[in-house]
Design a protein around this motif. Structure first.
Motif, PDB file in Angstrom:
ATOM      1  N   THR A  30       0.463  -1.325   0.104  1.00  0.00           N
ATOM      2  CA  THR A  30      -0.038  -0.379  -0.199  1.00  0.00           C
ATOM      3  C   THR A  30       0.788   1.175  -0.196  1.00  0.00           C
ATOM      4  OG1 THR A  30      -1.936  -1.523   1.266  1.00  0.00           O
ATOM      5  CG2 THR A  30      -1.936   0.600   1.396  1.00  0.00           C
ATOM      6  N   TYR A  92      -8.875   4.311   1.865  1.00  0.00           N
ATOM      7  CA  TYR A  92      -8.109   5.308   1.987  1.00  0.00           C
ATOM      8  C   TYR A  92      -7.121   5.549   3.139  1.00  0.00           C
ATOM      9  CZ  TYR A  92      -7.486   5.381  -3.176  1.00  0.00           C
ATOM     10  OH  TYR A  92      -7.752   4.288  -4.761  1.00  0.00           O
ATOM     11  N   SER A  95      -5.890   2.245   4.842  1.00  0.00           N
ATOM     12  CA  SER A  95      -4.830   2.284   4.102  1.00  0.00           C
ATOM     13  C   SER A  95      -3.586   3.039   4.415  1.00  0.00           C
ATOM     14  CB  SER A  95      -4.904   2.095   2.761  1.00  0.00           C
ATOM     15  OG  SER A  95      -5.246   3.137   2.302  1.00  0.00           O
ATOM     16  N   TRP A 222      -8.079   0.765  -6.075  1.00  0.00           N
ATOM     17  CA  TRP A 222      -6.347   0.429  -6.547  1.00  0.00           C
ATOM     18  C   TRP A 222      -7.644   0.096  -8.465  1.00  0.00           C
ATOM     19  CZ3 TRP A 222      -2.201   1.418  -4.132  1.00  0.00           C
ATOM     20  CH2 TRP A 222      -2.791   1.534  -3.387  1.00  0.00           C
TER      21      TRP A 222
END
Ligand code: FES
Length: 249
Positions: A30, A92, A95, A222
């Motif tokens: 990531t 996000y 992540s 992604w």
């Protein structure tokens, strides 16, 4: 260095875990992916040239706004909106909190030795996500328009590889945007009973569509991230004459 688990007095050393799998692969991949995208986007946005060719316009520069006397790249005027949408996205956040701040780095792995205070103080901006969502919907419309224009070669219909690249870009961005948690909340967050609510049938249908995309939100995040960067690179390379756009029709 150690952390104290909230609600307990147990102190755990940073990265301490009983997990035996390769838990670090996810956060590391990531971090590398987000870093590579940020570096490329920043570079491409600052260029201010080679962002269009024929009927193609790089998504980093769309909509193209060039006010008189503006000395910098036109991308700077628009990229804050999709950038803010991704930055505040719930997926996000998870992540990059894990990958860059180790808060914690993964499930059942001890966090970095600083206190997580929730999304307060500086992190209050995360609450802007629902407003960025409205702007993101506008960008879906704009990128769809760009995709349609990408089939117009000097007034006649044609298909180039770039037409397909920009069409897929609009599709992937739409799939990411339609699965937004804020959209799902907007559609069904305050409804306990669809059959009792006004326009309940239509709202339920829309909720099911949003849920369909929401289930794979990470994947769409992604795919769309990679493809939007690739789309810019494609238009840029064609515009610079490094590659030739192949005409299919
Ligand atoms: Fe990811 Fe809204 S939650 S885009």
């Amino acid at each position: 260095m150690s952390e104290t688990t909230p609600g307990s007095s147990v102190s755990r050393p940073f990265l301490e875990t009983r997990r035996e799998d390769n838990w670090w692969v996810g956060p590391m991949a990531t971090a590398m992916g987000l870093l590579a995208f940020t570096v490329y986007t920043t570079w491409a946005a600052l260029q201010g040239e080679h962002y269009s060719w024929g009927p193609y316009l790089s998504p980093f520069y769309s909509p193209l706004i060039k006010p008189e006397g503006w000395p910098l790249s036109p991308a700077i005027l628009i990229l804050w909106a999709p950038g803010g949408f991704r930055l505040t996205c719930y997926y996000y956040r998870k992540s990059y909190y894990r990958a860059f701040m180790a808060m914690p780095p993964a499930c059942a792995v001890a966090a970095a030795p600083h206190k997580y205070r929730g999304e307060r103080a500086l992190f209050i901006f995360q609450n802007l996500h629902r407003f960025f969502f409205y702007l993101a919907m506008l960008f879906v419309v704009i990128l769809t328009y760009d995709a349609i224009i990408a089939f117009n070669f000097d007034g006649s219909f044609g298909i180039g590889v770039g037409s397909i690249v920009l069409t897929l870009n609009a599709v992937f961005i739409a799939a990411f945007t339609f699965g937004c948690n804020s959209f799902r909340h907007l559609v069904g967050g305050n409804v306990d009973c669809y059959s009792c609510a006004s326009m309940g049938k239509q709202r339920h249908l829309l909720w099911r569509v949003v849920t369909f995309f929401n289930k794979k939100h990470m994947e769409w995040a992604w795919i769309s991230l990679f493809w939007v960067g690739f789309s810019d690179a494609y238009v840029r390379l064609v515009s610079m004459g490094i590659i030739t756009d192949m005409r299919i029709l």
